[in-house]
Design an enzyme around this catalytic site. Sequence first.
Site, short mmCIF file in Angstrom:
data_model
loop_
_atom_site.label_atom_id
_atom_site.label_comp_id
_atom_site.label_asym_id
_atom_site.label_seq_id
_atom_site.Cartn_x
_atom_site.Cartn_y
_atom_site.Cartn_z
N GLU A 224 -3.79 3.91 6.55
CA GLU A 224 -3.78 3.73 5.09
C GLU A 224 -4.54 4.89 4.44
OE1 GLU A 224 -4.70 -0.25 3.64
OE2 GLU A 224 -5.61 0.60 1.84
N ARG B 14 0.83 -1.23 0.00
CA ARG B 14 0.00 0.00 0.00
C ARG B 14 0.86 1.27 0.00
NH1 ARG B 14 -2.14 -3.59 -1.13
NH2 ARG B 14 -3.98 -4.61 -0.27
N SER C 190 -10.09 0.39 3.75
CA SER C 190 -9.28 0.05 4.93
C SER C 190 -8.70 1.32 5.55
CB SER C 190 -8.13 -0.87 4.54
OG SER C 190 -8.63 -2.11 4.17
C1 LIG Z 1 -15.51 0.14 -0.56
C2 LIG Z 1 -14.02 0.28 -0.70
C3 LIG Z 1 -13.25 -0.85 -0.91
C4 LIG Z 1 -11.86 -0.75 -1.05
N1 LIG Z 1 -11.13 -1.88 -1.27
C5 LIG Z 1 -9.80 -1.79 -1.43
C6 LIG Z 1 -9.01 -2.95 -1.68
O1 LIG Z 1 -9.52 -4.08 -1.78
N2 LIG Z 1 -7.69 -2.81 -1.83
C7 LIG Z 1 -7.07 -1.58 -1.76
O2 LIG Z 1 -5.84 -1.51 -1.93
N3 LIG Z 1 -7.80 -0.47 -1.52
C8 LIG Z 1 -9.13 -0.53 -1.37
N4 LIG Z 1 -9.86 0.60 -1.12
C9 LIG Z 1 -9.19 1.90 -1.05
C10 LIG Z 1 -9.12 2.61 -2.42
O3 LIG Z 1 -10.07 2.08 -3.29
C11 LIG Z 1 -7.71 2.47 -3.05
O4 LIG Z 1 -6.71 3.03 -2.23
C12 LIG Z 1 -7.65 3.15 -4.43
O5 LIG Z 1 -6.40 2.87 -4.99
C13 LIG Z 1 -7.84 4.65 -4.35
O6 LIG Z 1 -7.98 5.12 -5.67
P1 LIG Z 1 -8.63 6.54 -5.96
O7 LIG Z 1 -8.56 6.80 -7.40
O8 LIG Z 1 -9.95 6.65 -5.31
O9 LIG Z 1 -7.57 7.47 -5.22
P2 LIG Z 1 -7.87 8.61 -4.15
O10 LIG Z 1 -8.49 7.99 -2.95
O11 LIG Z 1 -8.57 9.73 -4.80
O12 LIG Z 1 -6.38 9.07 -3.79
C14 LIG Z 1 -5.54 8.22 -3.04
C15 LIG Z 1 -4.18 8.91 -2.89
O13 LIG Z 1 -3.55 9.00 -4.17
C16 LIG Z 1 -3.29 10.36 -4.53
N5 LIG Z 1 -3.52 10.45 -5.98
C17 LIG Z 1 -4.67 10.25 -6.66
N6 LIG Z 1 -4.46 10.35 -7.98
C18 LIG Z 1 -3.14 10.64 -8.14
C19 LIG Z 1 -2.30 10.85 -9.28
N7 LIG Z 1 -2.76 10.80 -10.52
N8 LIG Z 1 -0.99 11.11 -9.08
C20 LIG Z 1 -0.47 11.16 -7.81
N9 LIG Z 1 -1.22 10.97 -6.69
C21 LIG Z 1 -2.53 10.70 -6.87
C22 LIG Z 1 -4.25 11.19 -3.68
O14 LIG Z 1 -3.76 12.48 -3.46
C23 LIG Z 1 -4.29 10.36 -2.39
O15 LIG Z 1 -3.16 10.61 -1.59
C24 LIG Z 1 -11.25 0.51 -0.98
C25 LIG Z 1 -12.02 1.66 -0.78
C26 LIG Z 1 -13.40 1.55 -0.63
C27 LIG Z 1 -14.22 2.78 -0.43
#
Ligand SMILES: Cc1cc2nc3c(=O)[nH]c(=O)nc-3n(C[C@H](O)[C@H](O)[C@H](O)COP(=O)(O)OP(=O)(O)OC[C@H]3O[C@@H](n4cnc5c(N)ncnc54)[C@H](O)[C@@H]3O)c2cc1C
Length: 293
Positions: A288, A170, A218
């Site tokens: 996380e 992560r 998480s």
């Molecule tokens: C219901 C649910 C289930 C989930 N299940 C999982 C799972 O099974 N496994 C898992 O690993 N995670 C899980 N997550 C967490 C989440 O989905 C992951 O961390 C996912 O990768 C976040 O992607 P996002 O596009 O929403 O990023 P965001 O949440 O919008 O951003 C996450 C981080 O990345 C940064 N960021 C975003 N885009 C960029 C970019 N282009 N360049 C640089 N930095 C950037 C943001 O500033 C922030 O710090 C879950 C979340 C939810 C709500």
Amino acid sequence: MLSVSKIDCEKNVNLKKLCSIKIGGTAKKVFFPKDIQDILTIYNESKERNRKLVLIGLGSNVIFKDGILEYMFVSMRKLKGINIWEKGDNVYIKANAGVSFKEITKIVKDMNLGGFENLAGIPATVGGAVTMNAGAFGKEISDLVESVEWIDGNGEIVESSRDEISFDYRYSQFQKGGIVVSAVFRLYKADYNVGEKIKNIILERNKKQPLDLPTSGSTYKNQENLPAGYLLEKVGLKGYRVGEIGFSEKHANFLVNYGNAKFSDLIKLLQYAESKVKEEYNITLEREVRIID
Ligand SMILES: Cc1cc2nc3c(=O)[nH]c(=O)nc-3n(C[C@H](O)[C@H](O)[C@H](O)COP(=O)(O)OP(=O)(O)OC[C@H]3O[C@@H](n4cnc5c(N)ncnc54)[C@H](O)[C@@H]3O)c2cc1C
């Protein structure tokens, strides 16, 4: 120099709309870049005005504080674009940062491509997933990454191969800086039914996760051999609430918003959980979720 005034932008945006847990105040401005030039322009403006950039994908792992936030927010959702090519038994997908895992899941199902199945169902954009090194069922996005195109701290566009990028559980170096613009993933032509495997993975996810309430996934990283959810449950915090925020009764490591949760209550809850686990297990929980305060 190009001006940000030409880039899609919304003013006074309710941040609840930009994150899955639906907590947060108001962003003075949110930019929606559509291409790499837009991102470079926003980046240069942030340097010139000495303003912090906050990147947002789907907002599935971020939590914003309440009140007015003056950062330069950049939603990557409109940075779309996908290229696909074959080489031998491998198929490569190049996807821009705003492409969602939903879109990639559709492609791998339609083309019967193997490698991505375990990640299907994670709510993510490519940029957010690479930054968080998202993973599930023993697979991480870094396992599929061939290369990443990103903007470094000097505003230069860099293409780094998988071996040049620091990834961990992560974690990726992009959490410390850099803007992910696109990534190339290596998949393979599968000799089994990919759609069927994805269906089962998603069923498995749905059984464990509280998907009926707004959540940010998480909250804490798992410790070696000890899931964070187990620790939270053991210290009696499964289902525990402060105001309208709580640890889910279905999955102790998932924060859920029972209505109109306040950021201050969320911080109280996290601090309480961290002190309880430290006190009873002498373990320092590592967050996380990405808190933007
Ligand atoms: C219901 C649910 C289930 C989930 N299940 C999982 C799972 O099974 N496994 C898992 O690993 N995670 C899980 N997550 C967490 C989440 O989905 C992951 O961390 C996912 O990768 C976040 O992607 P996002 O596009 O929403 O990023 P965001 O949440 O919008 O951003 C996450 C981080 O990345 C940064 N960021 C975003 N885009 C960029 C970019 N282009 N360049 C640089 N930095 C950037 C943001 O500033 C922030 O710090 C879950 C979340 C939810 C709500």
